[in-house]
Structure formats: C-alpha cells, structure tokens
Scaffold this motif. Structure first.
Motif, PDB file in Angstrom:
ATOM      1  N   LEU A 167      -4.698   3.499 -10.613  1.00  0.00           N
ATOM      2  CA  LEU A 167      -3.375   3.458 -11.221  1.00  0.00           C
ATOM      3  C   LEU A 167      -3.306   2.280 -12.183  1.00  0.00           C
ATOM      4  O   LEU A 167      -3.775   1.183 -11.861  1.00  0.00           O
ATOM      5  CB  LEU A 167      -2.293   3.329 -10.138  1.00  0.00           C
ATOM      6  N   TRP A 180       4.849   2.388  -7.662  1.00  0.00           N
ATOM      7  CA  TRP A 180       3.773   2.168  -8.617  1.00  0.00           C
ATOM      8  C   TRP A 180       4.189   2.868  -9.920  1.00  0.00           C
ATOM      9  O   TRP A 180       4.115   4.114 -10.015  1.00  0.00           O
ATOM     10  CB  TRP A 180       2.465   2.730  -8.078  1.00  0.00           C
ATOM     11  N   HIS A 193       4.661   5.304  -3.501  1.00  0.00           N
ATOM     12  CA  HIS A 193       5.721   4.396  -3.054  1.00  0.00           C
ATOM     13  C   HIS A 193       5.401   3.883  -1.655  1.00  0.00           C
ATOM     14  O   HIS A 193       4.497   4.393  -0.974  1.00  0.00           O
ATOM     15  CB  HIS A 193       7.066   5.144  -3.028  1.00  0.00           C
ATOM     16  N   SER A 249       2.996   6.304 -11.851  1.00  0.00           N
ATOM     17  CA  SER A 249       2.095   7.058 -10.968  1.00  0.00           C
ATOM     18  C   SER A 249       2.476   8.542 -10.918  1.00  0.00           C
ATOM     19  O   SER A 249       1.615   9.392 -10.644  1.00  0.00           O
ATOM     20  CB  SER A 249       2.079   6.460  -9.557  1.00  0.00           C
ATOM     21  N   GLU A 269      -0.752   0.588 -13.355  1.00  0.00           N
ATOM     22  CA  GLU A 269       0.289  -0.431 -13.195  1.00  0.00           C
ATOM     23  C   GLU A 269       0.277  -0.985 -11.773  1.00  0.00           C
ATOM     24  O   GLU A 269       0.115  -0.229 -10.809  1.00  0.00           O
ATOM     25  CB  GLU A 269       1.672   0.177 -13.466  1.00  0.00           C
ATOM     26  N   PRO A 270       0.456  -2.301 -11.632  1.00  0.00           N
ATOM     27  CA  PRO A 270       0.594  -2.863 -10.284  1.00  0.00           C
ATOM     28  C   PRO A 270       1.917  -2.429  -9.673  1.00  0.00           C
ATOM     29  O   PRO A 270       2.834  -2.022 -10.385  1.00  0.00           O
ATOM     30  CB  PRO A 270       0.557  -4.370 -10.527  1.00  0.00           C
ATOM     31  N   PRO A 271       2.024  -2.527  -8.364  1.00  0.00           N
ATOM     32  CA  PRO A 271       3.284  -2.106  -7.732  1.00  0.00           C
ATOM     33  C   PRO A 271       4.444  -3.017  -8.113  1.00  0.00           C
ATOM     34  O   PRO A 271       4.266  -4.203  -8.372  1.00  0.00           O
ATOM     35  CB  PRO A 271       2.980  -2.205  -6.234  1.00  0.00           C
ATOM     36  N   ARG A 330       0.862  -1.169   0.000  1.00  0.00           N
ATOM     37  CA  ARG A 330       0.000   0.000   0.000  1.00  0.00           C
ATOM     38  C   ARG A 330       0.906   1.229   0.000  1.00  0.00           C
ATOM     39  O   ARG A 330       1.758   1.379   0.866  1.00  0.00           O
ATOM     40  CB  ARG A 330      -0.906  -0.020   1.224  1.00  0.00           C
ATOM     41  N   GLY A 331       0.690   2.102  -0.974  1.00  0.00           N
ATOM     42  CA  GLY A 331       1.611   3.211  -1.137  1.00  0.00           C
ATOM     43  C   GLY A 331       1.033   4.557  -0.731  1.00  0.00           C
ATOM     44  O   GLY A 331      -0.122   4.661  -0.314  1.00  0.00           O
ATOM     45  N   THR A 352       9.066  -0.089  -2.756  1.00  0.00           N
ATOM     46  CA  THR A 352       8.007  -0.463  -3.702  1.00  0.00           C
ATOM     47  C   THR A 352       7.462   0.784  -4.375  1.00  0.00           C
ATOM     48  O   THR A 352       7.186   1.782  -3.701  1.00  0.00           O
ATOM     49  CB  THR A 352       6.889  -1.215  -2.949  1.00  0.00           C
TER      50      THR A 352
END
Lengths: 256, 201
Positions: A184, A156, A207, A159, A186-188, A112-113, A154
């Motif tokens: 978003l 994304w 991030h 983003s 794209e996956p992380p 989770r960013g 991590t």
C-alpha cells in the motif's frame, strides 16, 4: 449535505471525516449509556478470547440511544449524499466499541489493518468464506481522541482503489486464501477527532483500531451502512467499487 | 505545605481540597492502569453484590503505581501538615473507586452519606439530620481531598456521561490502633498540625 471537497476527499482517499456531525446532547446520552454498561453490565457475549474489547455493550447494539445517532441525525442524509438519495438502509444495529488502554509500560505495536468479511475460522466466518456485505463504515466518536495510538479508528488511505485494482488482476476469489497483503502506498492514518465527529469509510478500505497507549478508554460507535441493493450487487462491488455510490460516481469517473 | 487558611478550613469544614496535588503524569498512568483493568480484568473478588464499585481493580490495590499517588506526592506532605510530621503511616492499600453513570432515564437521588466502620451487616448507618447540605466536591484530575475520619461522606450519584475515577485511601496516624474508638469524641487527638486551632476558636 457534503461539500464537493468532502466528496472528492472520500473518492480520492476512501474516507472522510465530518467534525461535529452529531449533537452534543445525543453524544453524551450515548456515552453515559456505554459507560454505565461498561461498569454495571461488564463483559459478556460474543467471542471473549478473539474480540476482547468488542463484547462490551452487547445489550446496546439495537438500543435507540445508539441507533438514533445515525437515524435521527444528519448522518443518513450525509450518507445519501455519497450513496444516493433513498439508497441507504436505516441503521438497525450499531456497535458501541470501547477500546481499553494497554497495560502501563507496554509499547503500542504499529497499526495492522484488514478488510471485513474474510473468514479465518475464528472471526465468525469459516476459513475460505468471504462476503462483501455492506457499503460503508460510519464511525462516531463518543469522546475526544486527540492523539494517535489512542485506539483511533485507523485507515490506509487509497487502499480502496489499490484493492479494486488488485481484485481486477487476481479475482476476488483470492480472498478464499485469507487477507491479501498487497503493498500500500500510504501509511495508516490514525484518525484523531472530537466527540461528535463522524467518519465515513468505503467498505474496501483497509482499516483497524490501533493500540491504545493513552490513559483513556477510546469510545466509539461503529456501524456498517448498507445500500438498498447491497445483497444484489454482492461481491461485484469488490471490483466495481463505485456501483453503490451514486452521489460521487461522477467524481470517481472523472478521477479515473 | 499547607497555609494557615487551608488548615483553618480543614478544622472548620472537616475536609480540604488541594488542587493539583498529584502530577499529571502520575494521574495519567494510574488512570491508564485502571482503564486497562476494567477492560482486561473486569469485575473480580470481594462481594460483587454489596460492593459493586469496589469490585474493580483489586489487583492494583497495593501497586506502587497507586500507593505512590499518596506516598510520593504532595498528598503525604499535606497530611503531615495536618496530622503531624512523622505521624502518618505510609499508604499501603488504595481503593480504586470508579463510579459509573446511572441508567439514562433513572431519576438522580440525593447523596446519602455514612461513616466508615459502622457495621450493620451491610456497612450502613442510622439517618441523622445535619445542619448543612452535602457538598458534592468538584475538581480536576490530580486534585486531592483530605477529610477527617468522622466526616459523613459518600460517592455521589453519577448522572454525568463519564466514569468518575478516584483513588481513595484511609490514612492512619501512627497511634491509630492505640487511640481506637476514643477519637469518636476526642476528634483532634491525632491532628497535631491543627489541634491548636481548636484552642483559639
């Protein structure tokens, strides 16, 4: 210092990883200092409840063994190849960031960013306040992180551009309401790497550090690089995301 | 099972390293628990000044995660090979022995050993001259070392960049209490598996 392909990756994805950017001897000296601190200094300082892994190694924040990882290696020159020669402020503080494993038997949650600088009342910034206070993340792994779900830095991908478009539509004042959650595409990416690898990420990248289900402590140092004009540019960079990136602005304009 | 060569080595040197005695999955799980404890529990209990290293991971001492490293692996088999079948009490208590790196610019002292159980108020012993220099045992995760109770030993200084992780227990013969301090001189009393080696040497 960086290749065109590396610059292009940074523009497109919002981050770039440079393997082996830091000499092994400097990485080992830093890791020794961090591991010494973990064991002999232990927990202390900052916000123990809200930032459990972040309050280790507080005495090392401005220690040369940590700041030299940036100031006395090619890191600043590499950053200058993105942000422009002479535009990167020296690093005065960098955060050794151990991320400890989950307890045995506990499954890791999905990453989770967040964006930095958005106040929620418990992160050192008052709820409703926000500030774009830096230009780029510069993350250095002090130990190998070979697998995902190992406390990896991590990101994304893309983003930074998604949020730029979002703030152009909504205005960055929307941040007064807290962290926005636009969809978003794209996956992380839980960045794997080896000790000595460096990751630059744009300030507007969503991030986080994913959960650590590995047996090992994730050891990294993180600093937030600042363009010399960061205070002047201020929150304008939420929408003008390449203002402080003289080294790649032409690639960004060509891509847009 | 230990080979005759391994038993002989133990008899002569007083210790034996058994490579890969503990499966990697068990080692990983134990290391994960220790690292979780360092970060989330931290230093607790006992005498933090006198036993700084031992002050971590107290809550794990009797956990099966740790005792199984000894009770459910080749470690107990190896111990019975040396001490005798059915003669080794199950491990109930494990010391999680992290050894953290010394300060970066500190000189590294030579290892200084001791025997366990000699009280002087700070758990030390008088200095004695030994014919052989100390061996700083190297190894891989999962290796086990069995050492005679009367071996001078210590955790060597750590000038590496990394934390030394180890789990240490003190195995007991079923007659340990009855034999008591007589084994200071009758050092093979509790070692059925190797006592006969002493007759031939």
């Amino acid at each position: 210092m960086l290749t065109v392909a590396q610059k292009q990756h940074f523009v497109d994805e919002g981050y770039v990883q440079i393997p082996g950017a830091i000499p092994t001897a400097m990485i080992e000296a830093a890791r020794r200092a961090v591991n010494h601190s973990i064991g002999e200094v232990g927990m202390g300082g900052e916000n123990a409840e809200g930032n459990r892994s972040g309050f280790f190694c507080a005495e090392l924040l401005d220690a040369p063994v940590i700041t030299d990882l940036y100031n006395r290696t090619p890191v600043i020159a590499m950053a200058e190849s993105l942000m422009g020669e002479g535009n990167v402020q020296p690093v005065e503080r960098a955060k050794p960031y151990p991320r400890f494993p989950l307890p045995p038997g506990e499954d890791p949650p999905e990453p989770r960013g967040h964006l930095d600088g958005i106040g929620n009342g418990s992160n050192g910034t008052a709820k409703g306040d926000y500030k774009r206070g830096f230009t780029a993340f510069a993350v250095i792994y002090l130990a190998d992180v070979p697998e995902p779900y190992s406390g990896n830095f991590t990101v994304w991908p893309t983003s930074h551009r998604i949020f730029a478009d979002y703030f152009k539509r909504e205005g960055h004042e929307v941040l007064k309401n807290g962290m926005p959650r636009p969809e978003l595409p794209e996956p992380p990416v839980m960045i794997t790497g080896k000790a000595g690898d460096l990751v630059f990420a744009h300030h507007q990248m969503m991030h986080g550090a994913c959960a650590n289900a590995s047996p090992n402590v994730r050891l990294a140092v993180i600093t937030r690089l600042k363009h010399k004009d960061v205070e002047v540019v201020g929150n304008d960079a939420y929408t003008d995301i390449w203002r402080e990136w003289a080294g790649v602005r032409d690639l960004a304009e060509a891509a847009s | 099972m230990l080979s005759n060569e391994q038993k002989q080595e133990f008899y002569e040197q007083g210790y034996l390293k058994i490579p890969g005695a503990v499966p990697p999955s068990m080692v990983d799980e134990a290391r994960k628990a220790m690292n979780y404890s360092i970060g989330a529990v931290g230093q607790t209990g006992e005498d933090a000044e006198a036993f700084k290293v031992a002050a971590y991971c107290h809550e794990l001492r009797g956990e099966p995660l740790m005792t199984d490293l000894f009770n459910r692996t080749g470690v107990m088999d190896a111990a019975e090979c040396l001490i005798g079948k059915g003669k080794v009490l199950p491990c109930e208590n494990v010391q999680m022995a992290m050894r953290f790196p010394t300060i970066l610019d500190d000189d590294v002292p030579e290892p200084r050993g001791h025997l366990d159980g000699l009280g002087n108020g700070k758990n030390g012993m008088a200095k004695v001259d030994f014919p052989h220099p100390a061996v700083q045992v190297t190894g891989k995760a999962g290796d086990a070392v069995i050492a005679h109770h009367q071996m001078v030993h210590t955790g060597g200084p750590n000038a590496s960049p990394d934390i030394r992780y180890a789990a240490i227990t003190r195995l007991r013969h079923v007659d340990c209490e009855a034999n008591g301090i007589e084994v200071y001189t009758d050092i093979w009393r509790e070692w059925d598996g190797v006592r006969d080696l002493g007759i031939t040497v």
